[in-house]
Design an enzyme around this catalytic site. Sequence first.
Site, mmCIF file in Angstrom:
data_model
loop_
_atom_site.group_PDB
_atom_site.id
_atom_site.type_symbol
_atom_site.label_atom_id
_atom_site.label_comp_id
_atom_site.label_asym_id
_atom_site.label_seq_id
_atom_site.Cartn_x
_atom_site.Cartn_y
_atom_site.Cartn_z
ATOM 1 N N GLY A 140 59.512 -40.740 -49.007
ATOM 2 C CA GLY A 140 60.736 -40.664 -48.197
ATOM 3 C C GLY A 140 60.470 -41.289 -46.848
ATOM 4 O O GLY A 140 60.646 -42.501 -46.659
ATOM 5 N N GLU A 184 68.440 -42.192 -43.542
ATOM 6 C CA GLU A 184 68.144 -43.491 -42.895
ATOM 7 C C GLU A 184 67.073 -43.330 -41.808
ATOM 8 O O GLU A 184 67.093 -43.991 -40.777
ATOM 9 C CB GLU A 184 69.428 -44.164 -42.395
ATOM 10 C CG GLU A 184 70.378 -44.373 -43.583
ATOM 11 C CD GLU A 184 71.356 -45.521 -43.443
ATOM 12 O OE1 GLU A 184 71.120 -46.406 -42.604
ATOM 13 O OE2 GLU A 184 72.334 -45.535 -44.216
ATOM 14 N N GLU A 218 62.182 -37.488 -36.669
ATOM 15 C CA GLU A 218 60.739 -37.669 -36.443
ATOM 16 C C GLU A 218 60.355 -39.139 -36.628
ATOM 17 O O GLU A 218 59.533 -39.675 -35.874
ATOM 18 C CB GLU A 218 59.948 -36.769 -37.414
ATOM 19 C CG GLU A 218 60.052 -35.277 -37.121
ATOM 20 C CD GLU A 218 61.404 -34.655 -37.482
ATOM 21 O OE1 GLU A 218 62.214 -35.297 -38.194
ATOM 22 O OE2 GLU A 218 61.663 -33.513 -37.037
ATOM 23 N N ARG A 248 93.243 -20.120 -27.568
ATOM 24 C CA ARG A 248 92.639 -18.801 -27.768
ATOM 25 C C ARG A 248 92.435 -18.098 -26.416
ATOM 26 O O ARG A 248 91.865 -18.671 -25.491
ATOM 27 C CB ARG A 248 91.281 -18.987 -28.454
ATOM 28 C CG ARG A 248 90.444 -17.755 -28.541
ATOM 29 C CD ARG A 248 90.972 -16.805 -29.576
ATOM 30 N NE ARG A 248 90.030 -15.713 -29.794
ATOM 31 C CZ ARG A 248 90.243 -14.716 -30.635
ATOM 32 N NH1 ARG A 248 91.364 -14.676 -31.333
ATOM 33 N NH2 ARG A 248 89.356 -13.766 -30.794
HETATM 34 N N1 COS Z 1 61.968 -54.822 -38.931
HETATM 35 C C1 COS Z 1 61.234 -55.795 -39.547
HETATM 36 N N2 COS Z 1 59.976 -55.576 -40.002
HETATM 37 C C2 COS Z 1 59.459 -54.349 -39.826
HETATM 38 C C3 COS Z 1 60.162 -53.302 -39.192
HETATM 39 C C4 COS Z 1 61.476 -53.595 -38.742
HETATM 40 N N3 COS Z 1 62.202 -52.647 -38.141
HETATM 41 N N4 COS Z 1 59.386 -52.212 -39.158
HETATM 42 C C5 COS Z 1 58.231 -52.543 -39.746
HETATM 43 N N5 COS Z 1 58.268 -53.833 -40.145
HETATM 44 C C6 COS Z 1 57.211 -54.606 -40.812
HETATM 45 C C7 COS Z 1 55.979 -54.649 -39.904
HETATM 46 O O1 COS Z 1 56.030 -55.744 -39.021
HETATM 47 C C8 COS Z 1 54.878 -54.772 -40.917
HETATM 48 O O2 COS Z 1 54.786 -56.107 -41.385
HETATM 49 P P1 COS Z 1 53.460 -57.006 -41.203
HETATM 50 O O3 COS Z 1 52.318 -56.197 -41.699
HETATM 51 O O4 COS Z 1 53.758 -58.227 -41.993
HETATM 52 O O5 COS Z 1 53.384 -57.243 -39.727
HETATM 53 C C9 COS Z 1 55.361 -53.969 -42.082
HETATM 54 O O6 COS Z 1 56.784 -53.919 -41.961
HETATM 55 C C10 COS Z 1 54.803 -52.562 -42.108
HETATM 56 O O7 COS Z 1 55.133 -51.951 -40.884
HETATM 57 P P2 COS Z 1 54.455 -50.597 -40.408
HETATM 58 O O8 COS Z 1 52.970 -50.744 -40.400
HETATM 59 O O9 COS Z 1 55.122 -50.186 -39.160
HETATM 60 O O10 COS Z 1 54.845 -49.626 -41.623
HETATM 61 P P3 COS Z 1 54.619 -48.084 -41.829
HETATM 62 O O11 COS Z 1 54.173 -47.867 -43.215
HETATM 63 O O12 COS Z 1 53.796 -47.506 -40.708
HETATM 64 O O13 COS Z 1 56.121 -47.480 -41.794
HETATM 65 C C11 COS Z 1 58.122 -46.638 -40.841
HETATM 66 C C12 COS Z 1 57.006 -47.678 -40.802
HETATM 67 C C13 COS Z 1 57.606 -45.221 -40.732
HETATM 68 C C14 COS Z 1 58.954 -46.983 -39.636
HETATM 69 C C15 COS Z 1 58.930 -46.812 -42.153
HETATM 70 O O14 COS Z 1 58.200 -46.358 -43.260
HETATM 71 C C16 COS Z 1 60.249 -46.081 -42.118
HETATM 72 O O15 COS Z 1 61.219 -46.556 -41.508
HETATM 73 N N6 COS Z 1 60.331 -44.912 -42.774
HETATM 74 C C17 COS Z 1 61.599 -44.230 -42.946
HETATM 75 C C18 COS Z 1 62.291 -44.778 -44.151
HETATM 76 C C19 COS Z 1 63.737 -44.432 -44.159
HETATM 77 O O16 COS Z 1 64.453 -44.608 -43.192
HETATM 78 N N7 COS Z 1 64.173 -43.934 -45.311
HETATM 79 C C20 COS Z 1 65.558 -43.530 -45.482
HETATM 80 C C21 COS Z 1 66.214 -44.397 -46.489
HETATM 81 S S1 COS Z 1 67.913 -44.072 -46.599
HETATM 82 S S2 COS Z 1 68.012 -42.424 -47.631
#
Ligand code: COS
Length: 382
Positions: free
Chosen positions: A130, A362, A366, A267
């Site tokens: 997630g 989304e 946290e 009220r």
């Molecule tokens: N836009 C473009 N690229 C992005 C980005 C963004 N907002 N955020 C991260 N990236 C890219 C990074 O640049 C990185 O690429 P490179 O290695 O090529 O440079 C890659 O994605 C991985 O980024 P990062 O290391 O930050 O990834 P993490 O695994 O640490 O995860 C979070 C980042 C926690 C921000 C991500 O997993 C997330 O958004 N989680 C929540 C998911 C969510 O919203 N789910 C709900 C869905 S709807 S029910």
Amino acid sequence: MDFELSENQRLLRDMTRDFAAREIAPLAHAMDATGEVPDALLAKMREAGFFGLAYPERYGGLGLDTVTYGLVVEELARQSAGICIMVTVHNSVGYYPVAGFGSAELQARYLPRMAAGELAAFCISEPNAGSDAAALASTARREGDDYILDGSKVWVTNGSRARFFVILARTPGTAGHRGIHAFLVERDTPGLAVAKKEDKLGLRASDTVVIALDGVRVPATHRLGEEGGGFRIAMTALDGGRIGVAFQAIGIGRACLEEALKYARQRETFGRTLAEQPVIQHKIADMTTELEAARLLALRAAWLKDEGRPHTREAAMAKLFATEAAGRAADEALQIHGGYGYVKEYPVERYYRDARVTRIYEGTSEIQRLVIARQTLAGRVG
Ligand code: COS
């Protein structure tokens, strides 16, 4: 700096306000109670263009900029957050991966249908992935000119109505974000099935399902963007999606404020209306101020997106603040109503339930804090 809306922005906001008050508000309570959305309402929404808000005009959409889109979203959420999320998922995370990364042929083939109201859904989360989206385990195995998709996707908004699914899956044996690809998959593809419909606390007009993928054969031409580029596509789409959720939360918060005002004016306790009492006025002042601050954050994030400038941090701040403000507004609106806020006779009970999930989907609060902190620590302070 210019805080004025354009004529067109005001017009679309007001038209949506009228539409939502006339067509959505009278059904909102029943849709929440039954989880059913009348086909006639969906037809009117299609006709009015709500499913084409973000889609380019050349494909039959309205081609709205993000600021105008946000104003429309707030008005929909003011009357029904469940209807609103159906529209926003279709116009953001269901739309952008195709419009931003699909081939020209794929876009020409599918965007007109999507803009006309054949719904889109976005499948990223899984039972064990997630917040840590890069941990997703669904697989996409290459076989000639196709990929074969297997796995399970959860929290899929629009899942039971959608004709199109944006699905994230990885090459078997890979780990981390680099092995992840994004695909556009049609509903009728054999092996794709709705496995379960969730019974939710709020947003009950919106359907949320589990999607099972069992040997789903997808042509490689339906891959969106580069091989291995799926995670970045999803993150980019979520940046935009989070702006929409911020406006949705503002709409729910405004609903709370407006209902609280209505109740406080009529009220009476201790010989005066609630509205005349400082203890209630302080709550109203805080709700008003927080909603206004949230709206400014959301408008700025939307404006940056429209300017083609980085907005990851601003989208996260807008979503974080707006959804938490909506939660506080719902809590205070319920408190102002006293016992009447806790029963279904008054709509704040629904708003209270609807507001809650905006801090989760989304990207949880946290995760928004993590995104913001990473950027601040990297030196982006102002
Ligand atoms: N836009 C473009 N690229 C992005 C980005 C963004 N907002 N955020 C991260 N990236 C890219 C990074 O640049 C990185 O690429 P490179 O290695 O090529 O440079 C890659 O994605 C991985 O980024 P990062 O290391 O930050 O990834 P993490 O695994 O640490 O995860 C979070 C980042 C926690 C921000 C991500 O997993 C997330 O958004 N989680 C929540 C998911 C969510 O919203 N789910 C709900 C869905 S709807 S029910």
